[in-house]
Design an enzyme around this catalytic site. Structure first.
Site, PDB file in Angstrom:
ATOM      1  N   ASP A 254      -4.515   9.548  -5.834  1.00  0.00           N
ATOM      2  CA  ASP A 254      -4.364  10.901  -5.856  1.00  0.00           C
ATOM      3  C   ASP A 254      -5.841  11.301  -6.335  1.00  0.00           C
ATOM      4  O   ASP A 254      -6.404  10.440  -7.059  1.00  0.00           O
ATOM      5  CB  ASP A 254      -3.219  11.443  -6.965  1.00  0.00           C
ATOM      6  CG  ASP A 254      -2.981  12.959  -6.532  1.00  0.00           C
ATOM      7  OD1 ASP A 254      -3.806  13.474  -5.816  1.00  0.00           O
ATOM      8  OD2 ASP A 254      -1.980  13.607  -7.032  1.00  0.00           O
TER       9      ASP A 254
HETATM   10  C1  NOJ Z   1      -3.722  16.270  -5.906  1.00  0.00           C
HETATM   11  C2  NOJ Z   1      -2.033  16.438  -5.485  1.00  0.00           C
HETATM   12  O1  NOJ Z   1      -1.456  15.958  -6.587  1.00  0.00           O
HETATM   13  C3  NOJ Z   1      -1.965  15.617  -4.135  1.00  0.00           C
HETATM   14  O2  NOJ Z   1      -0.704  15.628  -3.594  1.00  0.00           O
HETATM   15  C4  NOJ Z   1      -2.985  16.271  -3.424  1.00  0.00           C
HETATM   16  O3  NOJ Z   1      -2.738  15.402  -2.114  1.00  0.00           O
HETATM   17  C5  NOJ Z   1      -4.637  16.036  -3.611  1.00  0.00           C
HETATM   18  N1  NOJ Z   1      -4.553  16.780  -5.044  1.00  0.00           N
HETATM   19  C6  NOJ Z   1      -5.094  16.218  -2.712  1.00  0.00           C
HETATM   20  O4  NOJ Z   1      -5.487  17.791  -2.538  1.00  0.00           O
END
Ligand code: NOJ
Length: 711
Positions: A254
């Protein structure tokens, strides 16, 4: 009525001219690896590092791999999110995960995956950062609406169908957020403590189904599991994902979830993404290069990381010459060209939105609204349009007008949003008078508008999103008082709630509340989907994907503010807790009414193979009313007592169209996936010996017929 199975027919067979159609089947992992290896073999250490180190937010995508060498391997585009293409125009803003799950319909899950895949592909995106599949642990969780509800089996089926749908369009799916990421509070600093059996049977279960379905990517989460960050956790990244589940794709962090270089690379992280929360912005690439030179990360491991990332690209045949160039947005005329990808996806959204509506109450057959209805009152801001621009809050983080999505990285820019009032107006026709107020706080006006209407529809909502958990489970914007005011004024009150998850219902016993509808988060066609159900064009068949409790204290898991906290409800997540503790909810998991009624014949179970195992159950479902409808028979299994399982577990469901007065055959098959438990000491899935009971019914509590079998 429209037979709900027709939803499946509305999938477009060919993409519009602007989109190159997806190439047929995916490549096998073996073949993808051959291609990937031949390319990675030609890369320098720095180039391999670039393929395993993302850059964020530099282009139109929320993330990219870093450039290698255009002749060798392209830059990959990774884009949110679980319900459609984020930060894009000319795309479809459809049902959230929690809402499509309410259809309990595999075809609806698949169709949604297919159309999302078409849209990501049409925009030239390699990797969709979705679906989000973590089961709901606590109803306060900010992001629960992105995923499929409280039951791992339901989530597993929805995951499998969604992944297959997305990847049928040559786009890599990413199942996320692996693992134990079930609340927003302290999400990047807290450690969840989960015992191994619970980890496997509850939290891993949908991931296992996603990997079986071929998911090309798995995103590791922000939190720690048992004291180790998820993106440097060798146990979950290597032992479980690769050794146990045979995952051959790439793990991706993530954004900012990488906390180390050497530990992460060696633990099984293949692609680190930026927005740092550990060292410096470029540290992962710099450190990894140095670590390989110093022998702290083996060169073979780096090559494996790069190969896994590259293999996802070849597996999805993205090297085909007709894979479109990136063109996500076009608000800036100098940037990418307009690429509309919506095709006829609005039809899918409308139909599955209607199929997802849960009818929680329908006294005196107040619904569907018939010809005798001449005056309808619509009360509440949730029944109307957003007073400003429909997309006027960043990532949807405000609650204005009707609620059709949660907020955070999982949102899609609305191309338009049909409000309930608009949907009702166009369905009702010119002969019905519609009065309305969107003022949630002027209770006198609400009562005044409602009092002489034939039916009063009162709307309320509760939003949630990424970054913060819900403070309480109450309705927003004075919803409880508004509902009461309308119910006091009109004896045919219909309550409609758009919510990201469960809400408290202090007004439930009001005698004038004749019907309650629960459309969830239906996306851009909200008002049309709702009107289809209100006026009987669609007979409701949606089912709750979570338990709606009487009191907040009744739930098994609350948000923890602790730095470390245990999932001490263990296997008793969702309805299993309520059943084990004998707590009666307001509405149970799997509940939903229809405009008709169904009878179930006795279920018959037969063991076709004890070893594999293979068990079959058959029964008939009869429509005993006078309108056609769809029923969702649900199969729950009680394990032998010695297994130590919750009272019963969902292990099958179907959506069956049944004409008025007719019967349909229903059958379920159960194999190892449905009948095994995780044996901690043997470290494997085992099928306990003993007597099992299969219960089939219309909800987790409304069991109509049971039978036993022995394994
Ligand atoms: C953080 C989020 O938790 C995740 O779901 C997402 O894909 C990424 N940011 C990218 O935006």
């Amino acid at each position: 009525m429209v037979p709900l199975k027709q939803v499946a027919l509305f999938i477009s067979c060919a993409a519009l001219g602007v989109q190159a159609a997806a190439s047929s089947d995916q490549l096998s992992w073996d073949k993808a690896y051959v291609k990937a290896k031949s390319v990675v073999d030609q890369m320098s250490i720095e180039q391999m590092v670039n393929l395993t180190t993302g850059a964020g937010w530099g282009s139109q995508c929320v993330g990219n791999t870093r450039p290698v060498d255009d002749d060798l391997f392209p830059v990959l585009c990774l884009q949110d999110g679980p319900i459609g293409v984020r930060l894009a125009n000319n795309v479809t803003a459809g049902l959230s995960g929690i809402t499509v799950a309410q259809t309990f319909d595999k075809a609806a899950f698949r169709d949604r995956g297919v159309y999302m895949g078409k849209e990501f592909r049409g925009k030239g995106i390699n990797v969709q950062l979705g679906p989000c599949i973590d089961p709901m642990r606590s109803p306060w969780a900010g992001r629960l609406w992105e995923a499929f509800g409280e039951d791992p089996y339901l989530a597993g089926v929805a995951t499998s169908e969604t992944v297959q749908g997305i990847q049928s369009q040559d786009v890599a799916a990413t199942i996320k957020h692996y693992i134990g990421n079930n609340q927003e509070t302290n999400r990047t600093t807290s450690s969840v403590v989960i015992d191994d059996r619970t980890l496997h049977e509850v939290w891993l279960y949908p991931y296992a189904r996603g990997i079986e379905a071929g998911s090309a990517m798995v995103m590791c989460s922000y939190n720690m599991l048992n004291g180790t960050y998820a993106c440097e956790n060798e146990y979950t990244l290597t032992t479980i994902l690769r050794d146990e589940l045979g995952f051959q794709g790439a793990t991706v962090a993530d954004w900012g979830a990488t906390h180390s270089t050497i530990d992460s690379a060696n633990a099984g992280l293949d692609l680190s993404m930026p927005v740092r929360i550990y060292e410096g912005e470029d540290d992962f690439a710099k450190n990894l290069t140095q670590a390989v030179k110093d022998g702290k990360v083996k060169k073979e491991r780096l090559a494996e990381m790069a190969t896994r990332v590259a293999a996802t690209y070849y597996k999805l045949k993205q090297d085909a010459s007709d894979f479109p160039d990136g063109a996500i947005n076009s608000t800036d005329p100098d940037s990418a060209p307009v690429v509309p990808v919506q095709d006829d996806h609005a039809k899918i959204v409308r139909d599955s939105g209607a199929a997802a509506v849960v009818l929680l109450r329908n006294e005196d057959n107040v619904l569907p609204l018939g010809d005798s209805i001449q005056k309808i009152a619509i009360v509440g801001s949730d029944g109307g349009p957003n007073p400003g621009d429909i997309n006027n809050c960043t990532d949807g983080a405000c609650d204005q007008g009707t609620l059709a999505m949660g907020y955070g990285s999982g949102v899609v820019t609305f191309p338009y949003l049909i409000s309930p009032k608009e949907g009702i107006e166009s369905a009702a026709g010119d002969n019905v008078e519609i009065t309305y107020t969107y003022d949630d706080y002027d209770l006198d006006k609400a009562a005044d508008i409602s009092k002489d209407a034939d039916v009063a529809l009162v709307f309320a909502n509760a939003i949630a999103g990424e970054g913060v958990d819900r403070a309480n489970l109450s309705l927003w914007h004075n919803g409880d008082d508004l509902i009461k005011a309308v119910a006091d004024a009109n004896e045919n009150t219909v309550v409609v709630i758009h919510a990201t998850g469960p809400v408290l219902m202090p007004w439930l016993d009001h005698p004038n509340i004749k019907a309650i509808l629960w459309p969830g988060l239906p996306g851009q066609e909200s008002g049309n989907s709702l009107a289809d159900v209100l006026f009987g064009k669609v007979n409701p068949s949606g089912r709750l994907t979570y338990t709606i409790a009487k009191n907040e204290e009744d739930y098994s898991a609350h948000i923890s503010k602790e730095a470390e906290f245990e999932y001490d409800e263990k296997l008793l997540v969702g309805y299993k807790w309520f059943e084990a503790k004998d707590i009666k909810p307001l509405f149970e998991f799997g509940f939903g009414l229809s405009y008709t009624t169904f009878d179930y014949s006795d279920v018959k179970a037969s063991v076709d193979d004890k070893e594999q195992p293979k068990v079959k159950a058959t029964l008939q479902v009869q429509n005993t009313g006078d309108v056609d409808g769809a029923e969702i028979p649900q199969a729950y299994i009680s394990f032998p007592e010695s297994a130590g399982e919750p009272p019963k577990l969902l292990r099958g469901f179907d959506k069956v169209d049944v004409k008025a007065g007719k019967k349909e055959n229903v059958s379920f098959e159960f194999g190892k996936t449905e009948l095994s438990i995780w044996d901690v000491s043997q470290r494997e899935w085992i099928v306990p010996s003993g007597e099992y009971t299969i219960h089939v019914g219309a909800s987790s509590s409304d069991i109509r017929t049971s039978a036993t079998f022995t394994l």
